[in-house]
Write a protein that holds these residues in place. Structure first.
Motif, PDB file in Angstrom:
ATOM      1  N   ASP A 132      47.493  15.855 -25.459  1.00  0.00           N
ATOM      2  CA  ASP A 132      47.475  14.560 -26.152  1.00  0.00           C
ATOM      3  C   ASP A 132      46.119  14.425 -26.848  1.00  0.00           C
ATOM      4  OD1 ASP A 132      46.879  11.707 -26.565  1.00  0.00           O
ATOM      5  OD2 ASP A 132      48.777  11.363 -25.537  1.00  0.00           O
ATOM      6  N   ARG A 133      46.116  14.386 -28.176  1.00  0.00           N
ATOM      7  CA  ARG A 133      44.861  14.422 -28.926  1.00  0.00           C
ATOM      8  C   ARG A 133      43.955  13.240 -28.596  1.00  0.00           C
ATOM      9  NH1 ARG A 133      44.964  14.246 -35.393  1.00  0.00           N
ATOM     10  NH2 ARG A 133      45.236  12.021 -35.014  1.00  0.00           N
ATOM     11  N   ASN A 134      44.540  12.037 -28.567  1.00  0.00           N
ATOM     12  CA  ASN A 134      43.710  10.861 -28.294  1.00  0.00           C
ATOM     13  C   ASN A 134      43.097  10.916 -26.904  1.00  0.00           C
ATOM     14  OD1 ASN A 134      44.080   9.688 -30.798  1.00  0.00           O
ATOM     15  ND2 ASN A 134      44.567   7.681 -29.933  1.00  0.00           N
ATOM     16  N   TYR A 135      43.870  11.390 -25.931  1.00  0.00           N
ATOM     17  CA  TYR A 135      43.350  11.464 -24.561  1.00  0.00           C
ATOM     18  C   TYR A 135      42.221  12.489 -24.475  1.00  0.00           C
ATOM     19  CZ  TYR A 135      43.220  11.968 -19.495  1.00  0.00           C
ATOM     20  OH  TYR A 135      42.797  12.012 -18.193  1.00  0.00           O
ATOM     21  N   GLY A 158      39.277  11.126 -26.190  1.00  0.00           N
ATOM     22  CA  GLY A 158      38.758  10.021 -25.381  1.00  0.00           C
ATOM     23  C   GLY A 158      37.891  10.519 -24.240  1.00  0.00           C
ATOM     24  N   ARG A 206      39.006   2.778 -34.170  1.00  0.00           N
ATOM     25  CA  ARG A 206      37.930   3.593 -34.734  1.00  0.00           C
ATOM     26  C   ARG A 206      36.816   2.733 -35.321  1.00  0.00           C
ATOM     27  NH1 ARG A 206      41.888   7.431 -38.182  1.00  0.00           N
ATOM     28  NH2 ARG A 206      42.732   5.352 -38.581  1.00  0.00           N
ATOM     29  N   ALA A 247      42.295   3.447 -27.065  1.00  0.00           N
ATOM     30  CA  ALA A 247      42.656   4.640 -27.832  1.00  0.00           C
ATOM     31  C   ALA A 247      42.969   5.818 -26.910  1.00  0.00           C
ATOM     32  CB  ALA A 247      41.514   5.009 -28.786  1.00  0.00           C
ATOM     33  N   THR A 248      42.230   5.941 -25.809  1.00  0.00           N
ATOM     34  CA  THR A 248      42.414   7.072 -24.901  1.00  0.00           C
ATOM     35  C   THR A 248      43.781   7.035 -24.230  1.00  0.00           C
ATOM     36  OG1 THR A 248      40.032   7.147 -24.474  1.00  0.00           O
ATOM     37  CG2 THR A 248      41.461   8.280 -22.913  1.00  0.00           C
ATOM     38  N   VAL A 290      40.212  10.605 -34.020  1.00  0.00           N
ATOM     39  CA  VAL A 290      41.059   9.761 -33.178  1.00  0.00           C
ATOM     40  C   VAL A 290      42.175   9.169 -34.027  1.00  0.00           C
ATOM     41  CG1 VAL A 290      41.117   7.657 -31.773  1.00  0.00           C
ATOM     42  CG2 VAL A 290      39.172   9.225 -31.597  1.00  0.00           C
ATOM     43  N   ALA A 291      43.397   9.171 -33.488  1.00  0.00           N
ATOM     44  CA  ALA A 291      44.536   8.609 -34.219  1.00  0.00           C
ATOM     45  C   ALA A 291      44.387   7.103 -34.331  1.00  0.00           C
ATOM     46  CB  ALA A 291      45.841   8.960 -33.509  1.00  0.00           C
ATOM     47  N   ALA A 316      49.036   5.957 -33.049  1.00  0.00           N
ATOM     48  CA  ALA A 316      49.034   6.062 -31.589  1.00  0.00           C
ATOM     49  C   ALA A 316      50.246   5.382 -31.000  1.00  0.00           C
ATOM     50  CB  ALA A 316      47.751   5.430 -31.047  1.00  0.00           C
TER      51      ALA A 316
END
Length: 484
Positions: free
Chosen positions: A247-250, A253, A313, A363-364, A475-476, A481
């Motif tokens: 998961d990119r955001n995680y 984060g 962001r 976000a995370t 970050v998305a 997200a």
């Protein structure tokens, strides 16, 4: 909330009490440092176990009894009569209380609808950030009025009241059934974290890789971390699910919260010894400077409630940008700094910390499934703690290195053969004609050399703040997200 505040209060409380405890325990500086080092180590080791403990015993049981055990260990810390017992109780205090903060966040996020997540995260963040401000401020006051023991005793009655409240109100839940602990993953990760922390804590004193101990710690840490990664990627039920990092955001984060941890506590650890030992500030004024950070954090969290409604962001870039400004300001200070400047800078840091926390947390965890929330928050707070402890160790090592190096260079200039020193407007009130005069010059050179070391540490603080900004750009956004 109250449990998180109490636990966060004790994280840095020992930093202001070390001189008193050192005298009371007849310990050396290296020996008394274990009071903080082992507490941080145990917290870092046990925090990732939160997900397994919740699965094995249930969320309510882990939360309630962790808080009770933490309160009892805090009482025993205050009552310790020897250094060995104090270190033991600090180890148990950190380990038994480690699940409190990640579980508090999990319970709060589950208890409120998702549309209120920003407000809840903002309020929870105040507990995590303001707790370490309350601890050193009130603890130093109580230790000055009574003794260092009362800084621990003050936590106990509030902790027991919180235990009773949670015991009466927290809803019961059943264990999820996953009871097997992945011992290979747990032990390898714990060993890697412990060896890296020991290496950073003792490296400067032992001359880094000139010491066999530091070399062994580095090799063991590298091997243990390799075993942890290889095992986690091949095991059916790993200790920590590394697939969450897909998961990119995680994943981003976790990087950002590690940097956040670096910036969060470092000024509170570095400024008190600088102001007390080299600038001559009394403890009460230092407490006011730290308290200003808490005021700034309250303002920051209030602002974050509104910033959280827009793209995260924006809040992240704004918060880390303010951190860069505060770092540049710190790099311009000297030993003649006034209290108003210190309080303004401390408040600015607090505002940045408050503004960052809410969008970072939202976000995370925007795309993490609810069943992974306990494990995800545990790793989240683990990296926050690791970032803090590692960066503090690096900054302290740089201060010690730069102080020694610059002192050696500057004392070379103090010589009867230096013609510039024969000019009256150069020497001023300093004199080399007596031992007392030379001692005063040596003390002043040490102050200035130490200040250079602290400015270097503030430079690292500023650099870390700036490095966070490029990561934020990946970050998305809020809409993406939500749809992920």
């Amino acid at each position: 909330m109250l449990g998180s505040t109490l636990y966060a209060t004790t994280l840095l409380i020992a930093s202001t009490l070390l001189p008193q405890m050192q005298g009371a325990m007849s310990a050396t500086q290296d020996e008394i440092a274990w009071v903080m080092t082992f507490n941080i180590l145990t917290t870092a080791v046990v925090t990732p176990m939160t997900g397994w403990m919740v699965a094995r015993f249930g969320r309510r049981n882990v939360m309630v009894w962790s808080l009770f055990a933490f309160s009892v260990m805090t009482l025993l810390c205050g009552a310790a009569e020897s250094l060995e017992m104090l270190v033991l109780w600090r180890i148990l205090q950190g380990g038994l209380g480690a699940p409190v903060i990640p579980l508090s966040q999990t319970i709060l996020l589950d208890s409120f609808p998702k549309r209120q997540a920003g407000m809840v995260t903002s309020i929870f963040g105040m507990a995590v950030v303001i707790g370490p401000v309350i601890g050193p401020t009130v603890g130093s006051l109580l230790s000055e009025l009574y003794s260092w023991r009362w800084a621990f005793y003050m936590v106990v009655p509030v902790g027991l009241a919180c235990f009773i409240g949670l015991r009466l109100t927290l809803p019961k839940d059943a264990p999820t059934g996953r009871t097997a602990l992945d011992w290979t993953g747990f032990l390898s990760l714990s060993l890697a974290i412990a060896c890296v922390q020991l290496m950073l804590s003792r490296g400067q004193r032992l001359d880094w890789f000139e010491s066999e101990e530091v070399v062994v710690e580095a090799l063991v840490a590298a091997l243990a971390f390799y075993v942890f990664i290889a095992h986690s990627l091949t095991s059916q039920a790993p200790f920590l699910n590394l697939r969450l990092l897909l998961d990119r955001n995680y994943a981003l984060g976790l990087v950002l919260v590690a940097i956040y941890g670096m910036l969060n506590f470092t000024p509170m650890v570095l400024l008190p010894p600088l102001l007390q030992q080299h600038a001559g500030f009394p403890d009460s004024i230092i407490g006011e400077v730290i308290a200003a950070r808490g005021v700034g954090a309250s303002i920051g969290f209030f602002l974050a409630i509104f910033i959280g409604k827009v793209d995260p962001r924006i809040g992240l870039i704004g918060g880390f940008g303010v951190q860069v400004l505060s770092g540049l300001w710190l790099m311009s200070l000297d030993l003649n700094v006034d209290v108003a400047t210190l309080m303004a800078n401390s408040m600015l840091q607090g505002i940045a910390v408050g503004v960052i926390w809410v969008p970072l947390t939202l976000a995370t965890f925007a795309t993490i499934e609810a069943r992974y929330l306990a494990e995800g928050t545990a790793v989240y707070h683990l990296l926050r703690n690791i970032g803090s402890s590692f960066f503090i160790s690096l900054c302290v090592a740089e201060i010690v290195r730069a102080t020694g190096t610059n002192y050696g260079r500057m004392v070379e200039m103090v010589s009867p053969f230096n013609e510039a020193l024969s000019l009256p407007w150069v020497m001023g009130g300093w004199t080399m004609d007596s031992t007392a005069g030379l001692a005063r010059i040596a003390k002043e050179i040490n102050r200035q050399a130490a200040m250079i070391g602290y400015l270097n540490a503030f430079g690292l603080y500023t650099l870390a703040s700036a490095l966070a900004v490029p990561a934020i750009l990946f970050v998305a956004g809020k809409a993406r997200a939500r749809n992920a």
